[in-house]
Design a protein around this motif. Sequence first.
Motif, PDB file in Angstrom:
ATOM      1  N   GLU A 180       1.004  -1.224  -0.074  1.00 57.70           N
ATOM      2  CA  GLU A 180       0.071   0.089   0.013  1.00 57.70           C
ATOM      3  C   GLU A 180       0.685   1.238   0.055  1.00 57.70           C
ATOM      4  N   SER A 181       1.888   1.045   0.654  1.00 60.37           N
ATOM      5  CA  SER A 181       2.954   2.425   0.636  1.00 60.37           C
ATOM      6  C   SER A 181       3.154   2.951  -1.059  1.00 60.37           C
ATOM      7  N   TYR A 182       2.973   1.906  -2.093  1.00 57.63           N
ATOM      8  CA  TYR A 182       3.088   2.634  -3.396  1.00 57.63           C
ATOM      9  C   TYR A 182       1.899   3.363  -3.925  1.00 57.63           C
ATOM     10  N   ARG A 183       0.943   3.547  -3.287  1.00 58.18           N
ATOM     11  CA  ARG A 183      -0.309   4.242  -3.644  1.00 58.18           C
ATOM     12  C   ARG A 183      -0.258   5.512  -4.177  1.00 58.18           C
ATOM     13  N   ARG A 184       0.660   6.071  -3.553  1.00 59.02           N
ATOM     14  CA  ARG A 184       0.866   7.484  -4.160  1.00 59.02           C
ATOM     15  C   ARG A 184       1.609   7.399  -5.492  1.00 59.02           C
ATOM     16  N   ILE A 185       1.179   8.013  -6.479  1.00 57.35           N
ATOM     17  CA  ILE A 185       1.389   7.880  -7.842  1.00 57.35           C
ATOM     18  C   ILE A 185       2.750   8.215  -8.117  1.00 57.35           C
ATOM     19  N   GLY A 186       3.534   9.047  -7.374  1.00 61.34           N
ATOM     20  CA  GLY A 186       4.804   9.714  -7.763  1.00 61.34           C
ATOM     21  C   GLY A 186       5.805   8.129  -7.358  1.00 61.34           C
ATOM     22  N   ASN A 187       5.530   7.897  -6.163  1.00 60.63           N
ATOM     23  CA  ASN A 187       6.002   6.660  -5.575  1.00 60.63           C
ATOM     24  C   ASN A 187       6.137   5.466  -6.386  1.00 60.63           C
ATOM     25  N   LEU A 188       4.815   5.131  -6.841  1.00 59.86           N
ATOM     26  CA  LEU A 188       4.455   4.011  -7.725  1.00 59.86           C
ATOM     27  C   LEU A 188       5.325   4.136  -8.836  1.00 59.86           C
ATOM     28  N   LYS A 189       5.392   5.206  -9.546  1.00 64.63           N
ATOM     29  CA  LYS A 189       6.230   5.488 -10.713  1.00 64.63           C
ATOM     30  C   LYS A 189       7.777   5.366 -10.461  1.00 64.63           C
ATOM     31  N   ASP A 190       8.251   6.031  -9.697  1.00 63.82           N
ATOM     32  CA  ASP A 190       9.598   6.048  -9.285  1.00 63.82           C
ATOM     33  C   ASP A 190      10.128   4.656  -8.858  1.00 63.82           C
ATOM     34  N   ARG A 191       9.212   4.077  -8.160  1.00 68.19           N
ATOM     35  CA  ARG A 191       9.816   2.590  -7.507  1.00 68.19           C
ATOM     36  C   ARG A 191       9.477   1.463  -8.267  1.00 68.19           C
ATOM     37  N   VAL A 192       8.366   1.467  -9.103  1.00 70.11           N
ATOM     38  CA  VAL A 192       8.011   0.236  -9.742  1.00 70.11           C
ATOM     39  C   VAL A 192       7.909   0.487 -11.214  1.00 70.11           C
ATOM     40  N   ILE A 193       7.190   1.404 -11.749  1.00 73.06           N
ATOM     41  CA  ILE A 193       6.969   1.234 -13.329  1.00 73.06           C
ATOM     42  C   ILE A 193       8.183   1.662 -14.044  1.00 73.06           C
ATOM     43  N   ASN A 194       8.479   3.092 -13.679  1.00 67.90           N
ATOM     44  CA  ASN A 194       9.799   3.331 -14.635  1.00 67.90           C
ATOM     45  C   ASN A 194      10.947   2.638 -14.523  1.00 67.90           C
ATOM     46  N   PRO A 195      11.626   2.096 -13.244  1.00 66.93           N
ATOM     47  CA  PRO A 195      12.892   1.333 -13.323  1.00 66.93           C
ATOM     48  C   PRO A 195      12.510   0.010 -13.988  1.00 66.93           C
ATOM     49  N   SER A 196      11.191  -0.661 -13.976  1.00 66.71           N
ATOM     50  CA  SER A 196      10.923  -1.767 -14.424  1.00 66.71           C
ATOM     51  C   SER A 196      10.880  -1.687 -15.954  1.00 66.71           C
ATOM     52  N   LEU A 197      10.160  -0.570 -16.527  1.00 64.01           N
ATOM     53  CA  LEU A 197      10.069  -0.455 -17.863  1.00 64.01           C
ATOM     54  C   LEU A 197      11.406  -0.359 -18.693  1.00 64.01           C
ATOM     55  N   ASP A 198      12.218   0.362 -17.744  1.00 64.39           N
ATOM     56  CA  ASP A 198      13.576   0.669 -18.302  1.00 64.39           C
ATOM     57  C   ASP A 198      14.407  -0.403 -18.651  1.00 64.39           C
ATOM     58  N   GLU A 199      14.274  -1.359 -17.740  1.00 60.39           N
ATOM     59  CA  GLU A 199      15.041  -2.509 -17.496  1.00 60.39           C
ATOM     60  C   GLU A 199      14.454  -3.549 -18.601  1.00 60.39           C
ATOM     61  N   ILE A 200      13.253  -3.575 -18.766  1.00 61.84           N
ATOM     62  CA  ILE A 200      12.536  -4.616 -20.007  1.00 61.84           C
ATOM     63  C   ILE A 200      12.996  -3.949 -21.033  1.00 61.84           C
ATOM     64  N   THR A 201      12.833  -2.641 -21.591  1.00 65.35           N
ATOM     65  CA  THR A 201      13.243  -2.072 -22.839  1.00 65.35           C
ATOM     66  C   THR A 201      14.587  -2.402 -23.031  1.00 65.35           C
ATOM     67  N   GLU A 202      15.713  -2.223 -22.166  1.00 70.32           N
ATOM     68  CA  GLU A 202      16.922  -2.340 -22.410  1.00 70.32           C
ATOM     69  C   GLU A 202      17.439  -3.829 -22.456  1.00 70.32           C
ATOM     70  N   ASN A 203      16.593  -4.701 -21.926  1.00 73.15           N
ATOM     71  CA  ASN A 203      17.251  -6.083 -21.725  1.00 73.15           C
ATOM     72  C   ASN A 203      16.578  -7.171 -22.491  1.00 73.15           C
ATOM     73  N   THR A 204      15.144  -7.190 -23.118  1.00 73.48           N
ATOM     74  CA  THR A 204      14.578  -7.951 -23.597  1.00 73.48           C
ATOM     75  C   THR A 204      14.104  -7.663 -24.954  1.00 73.48           C
ATOM     76  N   ASP A 205      13.190  -8.202 -25.557  1.00 76.60           N
ATOM     77  CA  ASP A 205      12.862  -8.508 -26.809  1.00 76.60           C
ATOM     78  C   ASP A 205      11.606  -7.408 -27.247  1.00 76.60           C
ATOM     79  N   ILE A 206      11.271  -6.786 -26.116  1.00 74.04           N
ATOM     80  CA  ILE A 206      10.148  -5.556 -26.570  1.00 74.04           C
ATOM     81  C   ILE A 206      10.584  -4.307 -25.858  1.00 74.04           C
ATOM     82  N   ASP A 207       9.912  -3.249 -26.583  1.00 78.02           N
ATOM     83  CA  ASP A 207       9.930  -1.984 -26.068  1.00 78.02           C
ATOM     84  C   ASP A 207       8.430  -1.752 -25.256  1.00 78.02           C
ATOM     85  N   LEU A 208       8.512  -1.425 -24.069  1.00 75.35           N
ATOM     86  CA  LEU A 208       7.312  -1.222 -23.069  1.00 75.35           C
ATOM     87  C   LEU A 208       7.345   0.197 -22.554  1.00 75.35           C
ATOM     88  N   THR A 209       6.048   0.731 -23.118  1.00 77.38           N
ATOM     89  CA  THR A 209       5.886   2.072 -22.809  1.00 77.38           C
ATOM     90  C   THR A 209       4.620   2.303 -22.044  1.00 77.38           C
TER      91      THR A 209
END
Length: 316
Positions: A180-209
């Motif tokens: 629940e600590s990730y309910r704040r949108i800025g926290n969710l993006k900074d801790r979960v979405i942005n780093p995960s999507l950056d890693e996926i796009t850099e290291n896998t067969d897909i681009d995810l935005t």
Amino acid sequence: MELDVKKHYPKDWVVLQNRVVECFKSMTLDEKRLFIMATPLARTTNVSSGEPIFISTDEFASACGLEITGAYTALGVATKKLFDRSFGYVRADKKKVSIRWMYKTAYGDGGSELYFTDEVLLLLREFDALNPYTKYKKEVVLRLKKDYSLDLYHLAKKHQNMGGFQISLDDLFEQLGLPESYRRIGNLKDRVINPSLDEITENTDIDLTYENVKKGRSVVGFKFTVREKPKPKPQLIAPEKDIKTVDLFCNMSDAQINKYSTILSKLSELSDLSNFPDYPTFAIWISGILRDPKSVREETAKRILKALHQKTDFKL
């Protein structure tokens, strides 16, 4: 023994029913890695619930990009945690059923033995219209190191044929098992979405935005777009080097190099190659080519070779 039927994909592919992945969302990253490494072996071999699937420490370290000492600890902890895991479903008679992922594990210096239950083995081998599944290369997903990259990658691959997916905040928290600590949108993006999507796009067969889905001024979900990266073009095999441009330069002594570079520096046929103030300096440049013909363009080496054989007494 390899199965004669139901082996749709080789061992380097992860093929999981979608409901299986939904069940392991609470696992740690190392548990998911171990599970993902074991499932292709369960799928492609005739192993039963009384037989182990073995994952060595060396194999775990190599596949996940870990140092061997770190892999030893991670594999041991993941094995213990997997043994304690269970999942559930509601039967047709409305009774709630709980199932352990595995009924026994064993761990030592060499690696882990995992004994899946019969119910789980069936889940890992059944793929049809009634049991929808998602597939991807094992080596791709095991490169991911962020806590939620693997889960978002699976969601992306699940919806890749549709070009992406839209998900509400509540469903995203449910799918990824987010605190629940990730309910704040800025926290969710900074801790979960942005780093995960950056890693996926850099290291896998897909681009995810992604982009926000809003209701009024509030973000209520996200729309993710999945694009397959263009496959690299097969490299053309370079034609073999003309033996006369390289091999015939070989095995020249220092005395020969000094002699013939001096002669070649004074030939009118090569004068256009010189931007040097005098013949000795031009000769030094040519001597470098006689020692290493690959140091200049192939066309230049060919011209010097031709002059060497036609205008001097050089012999191999």
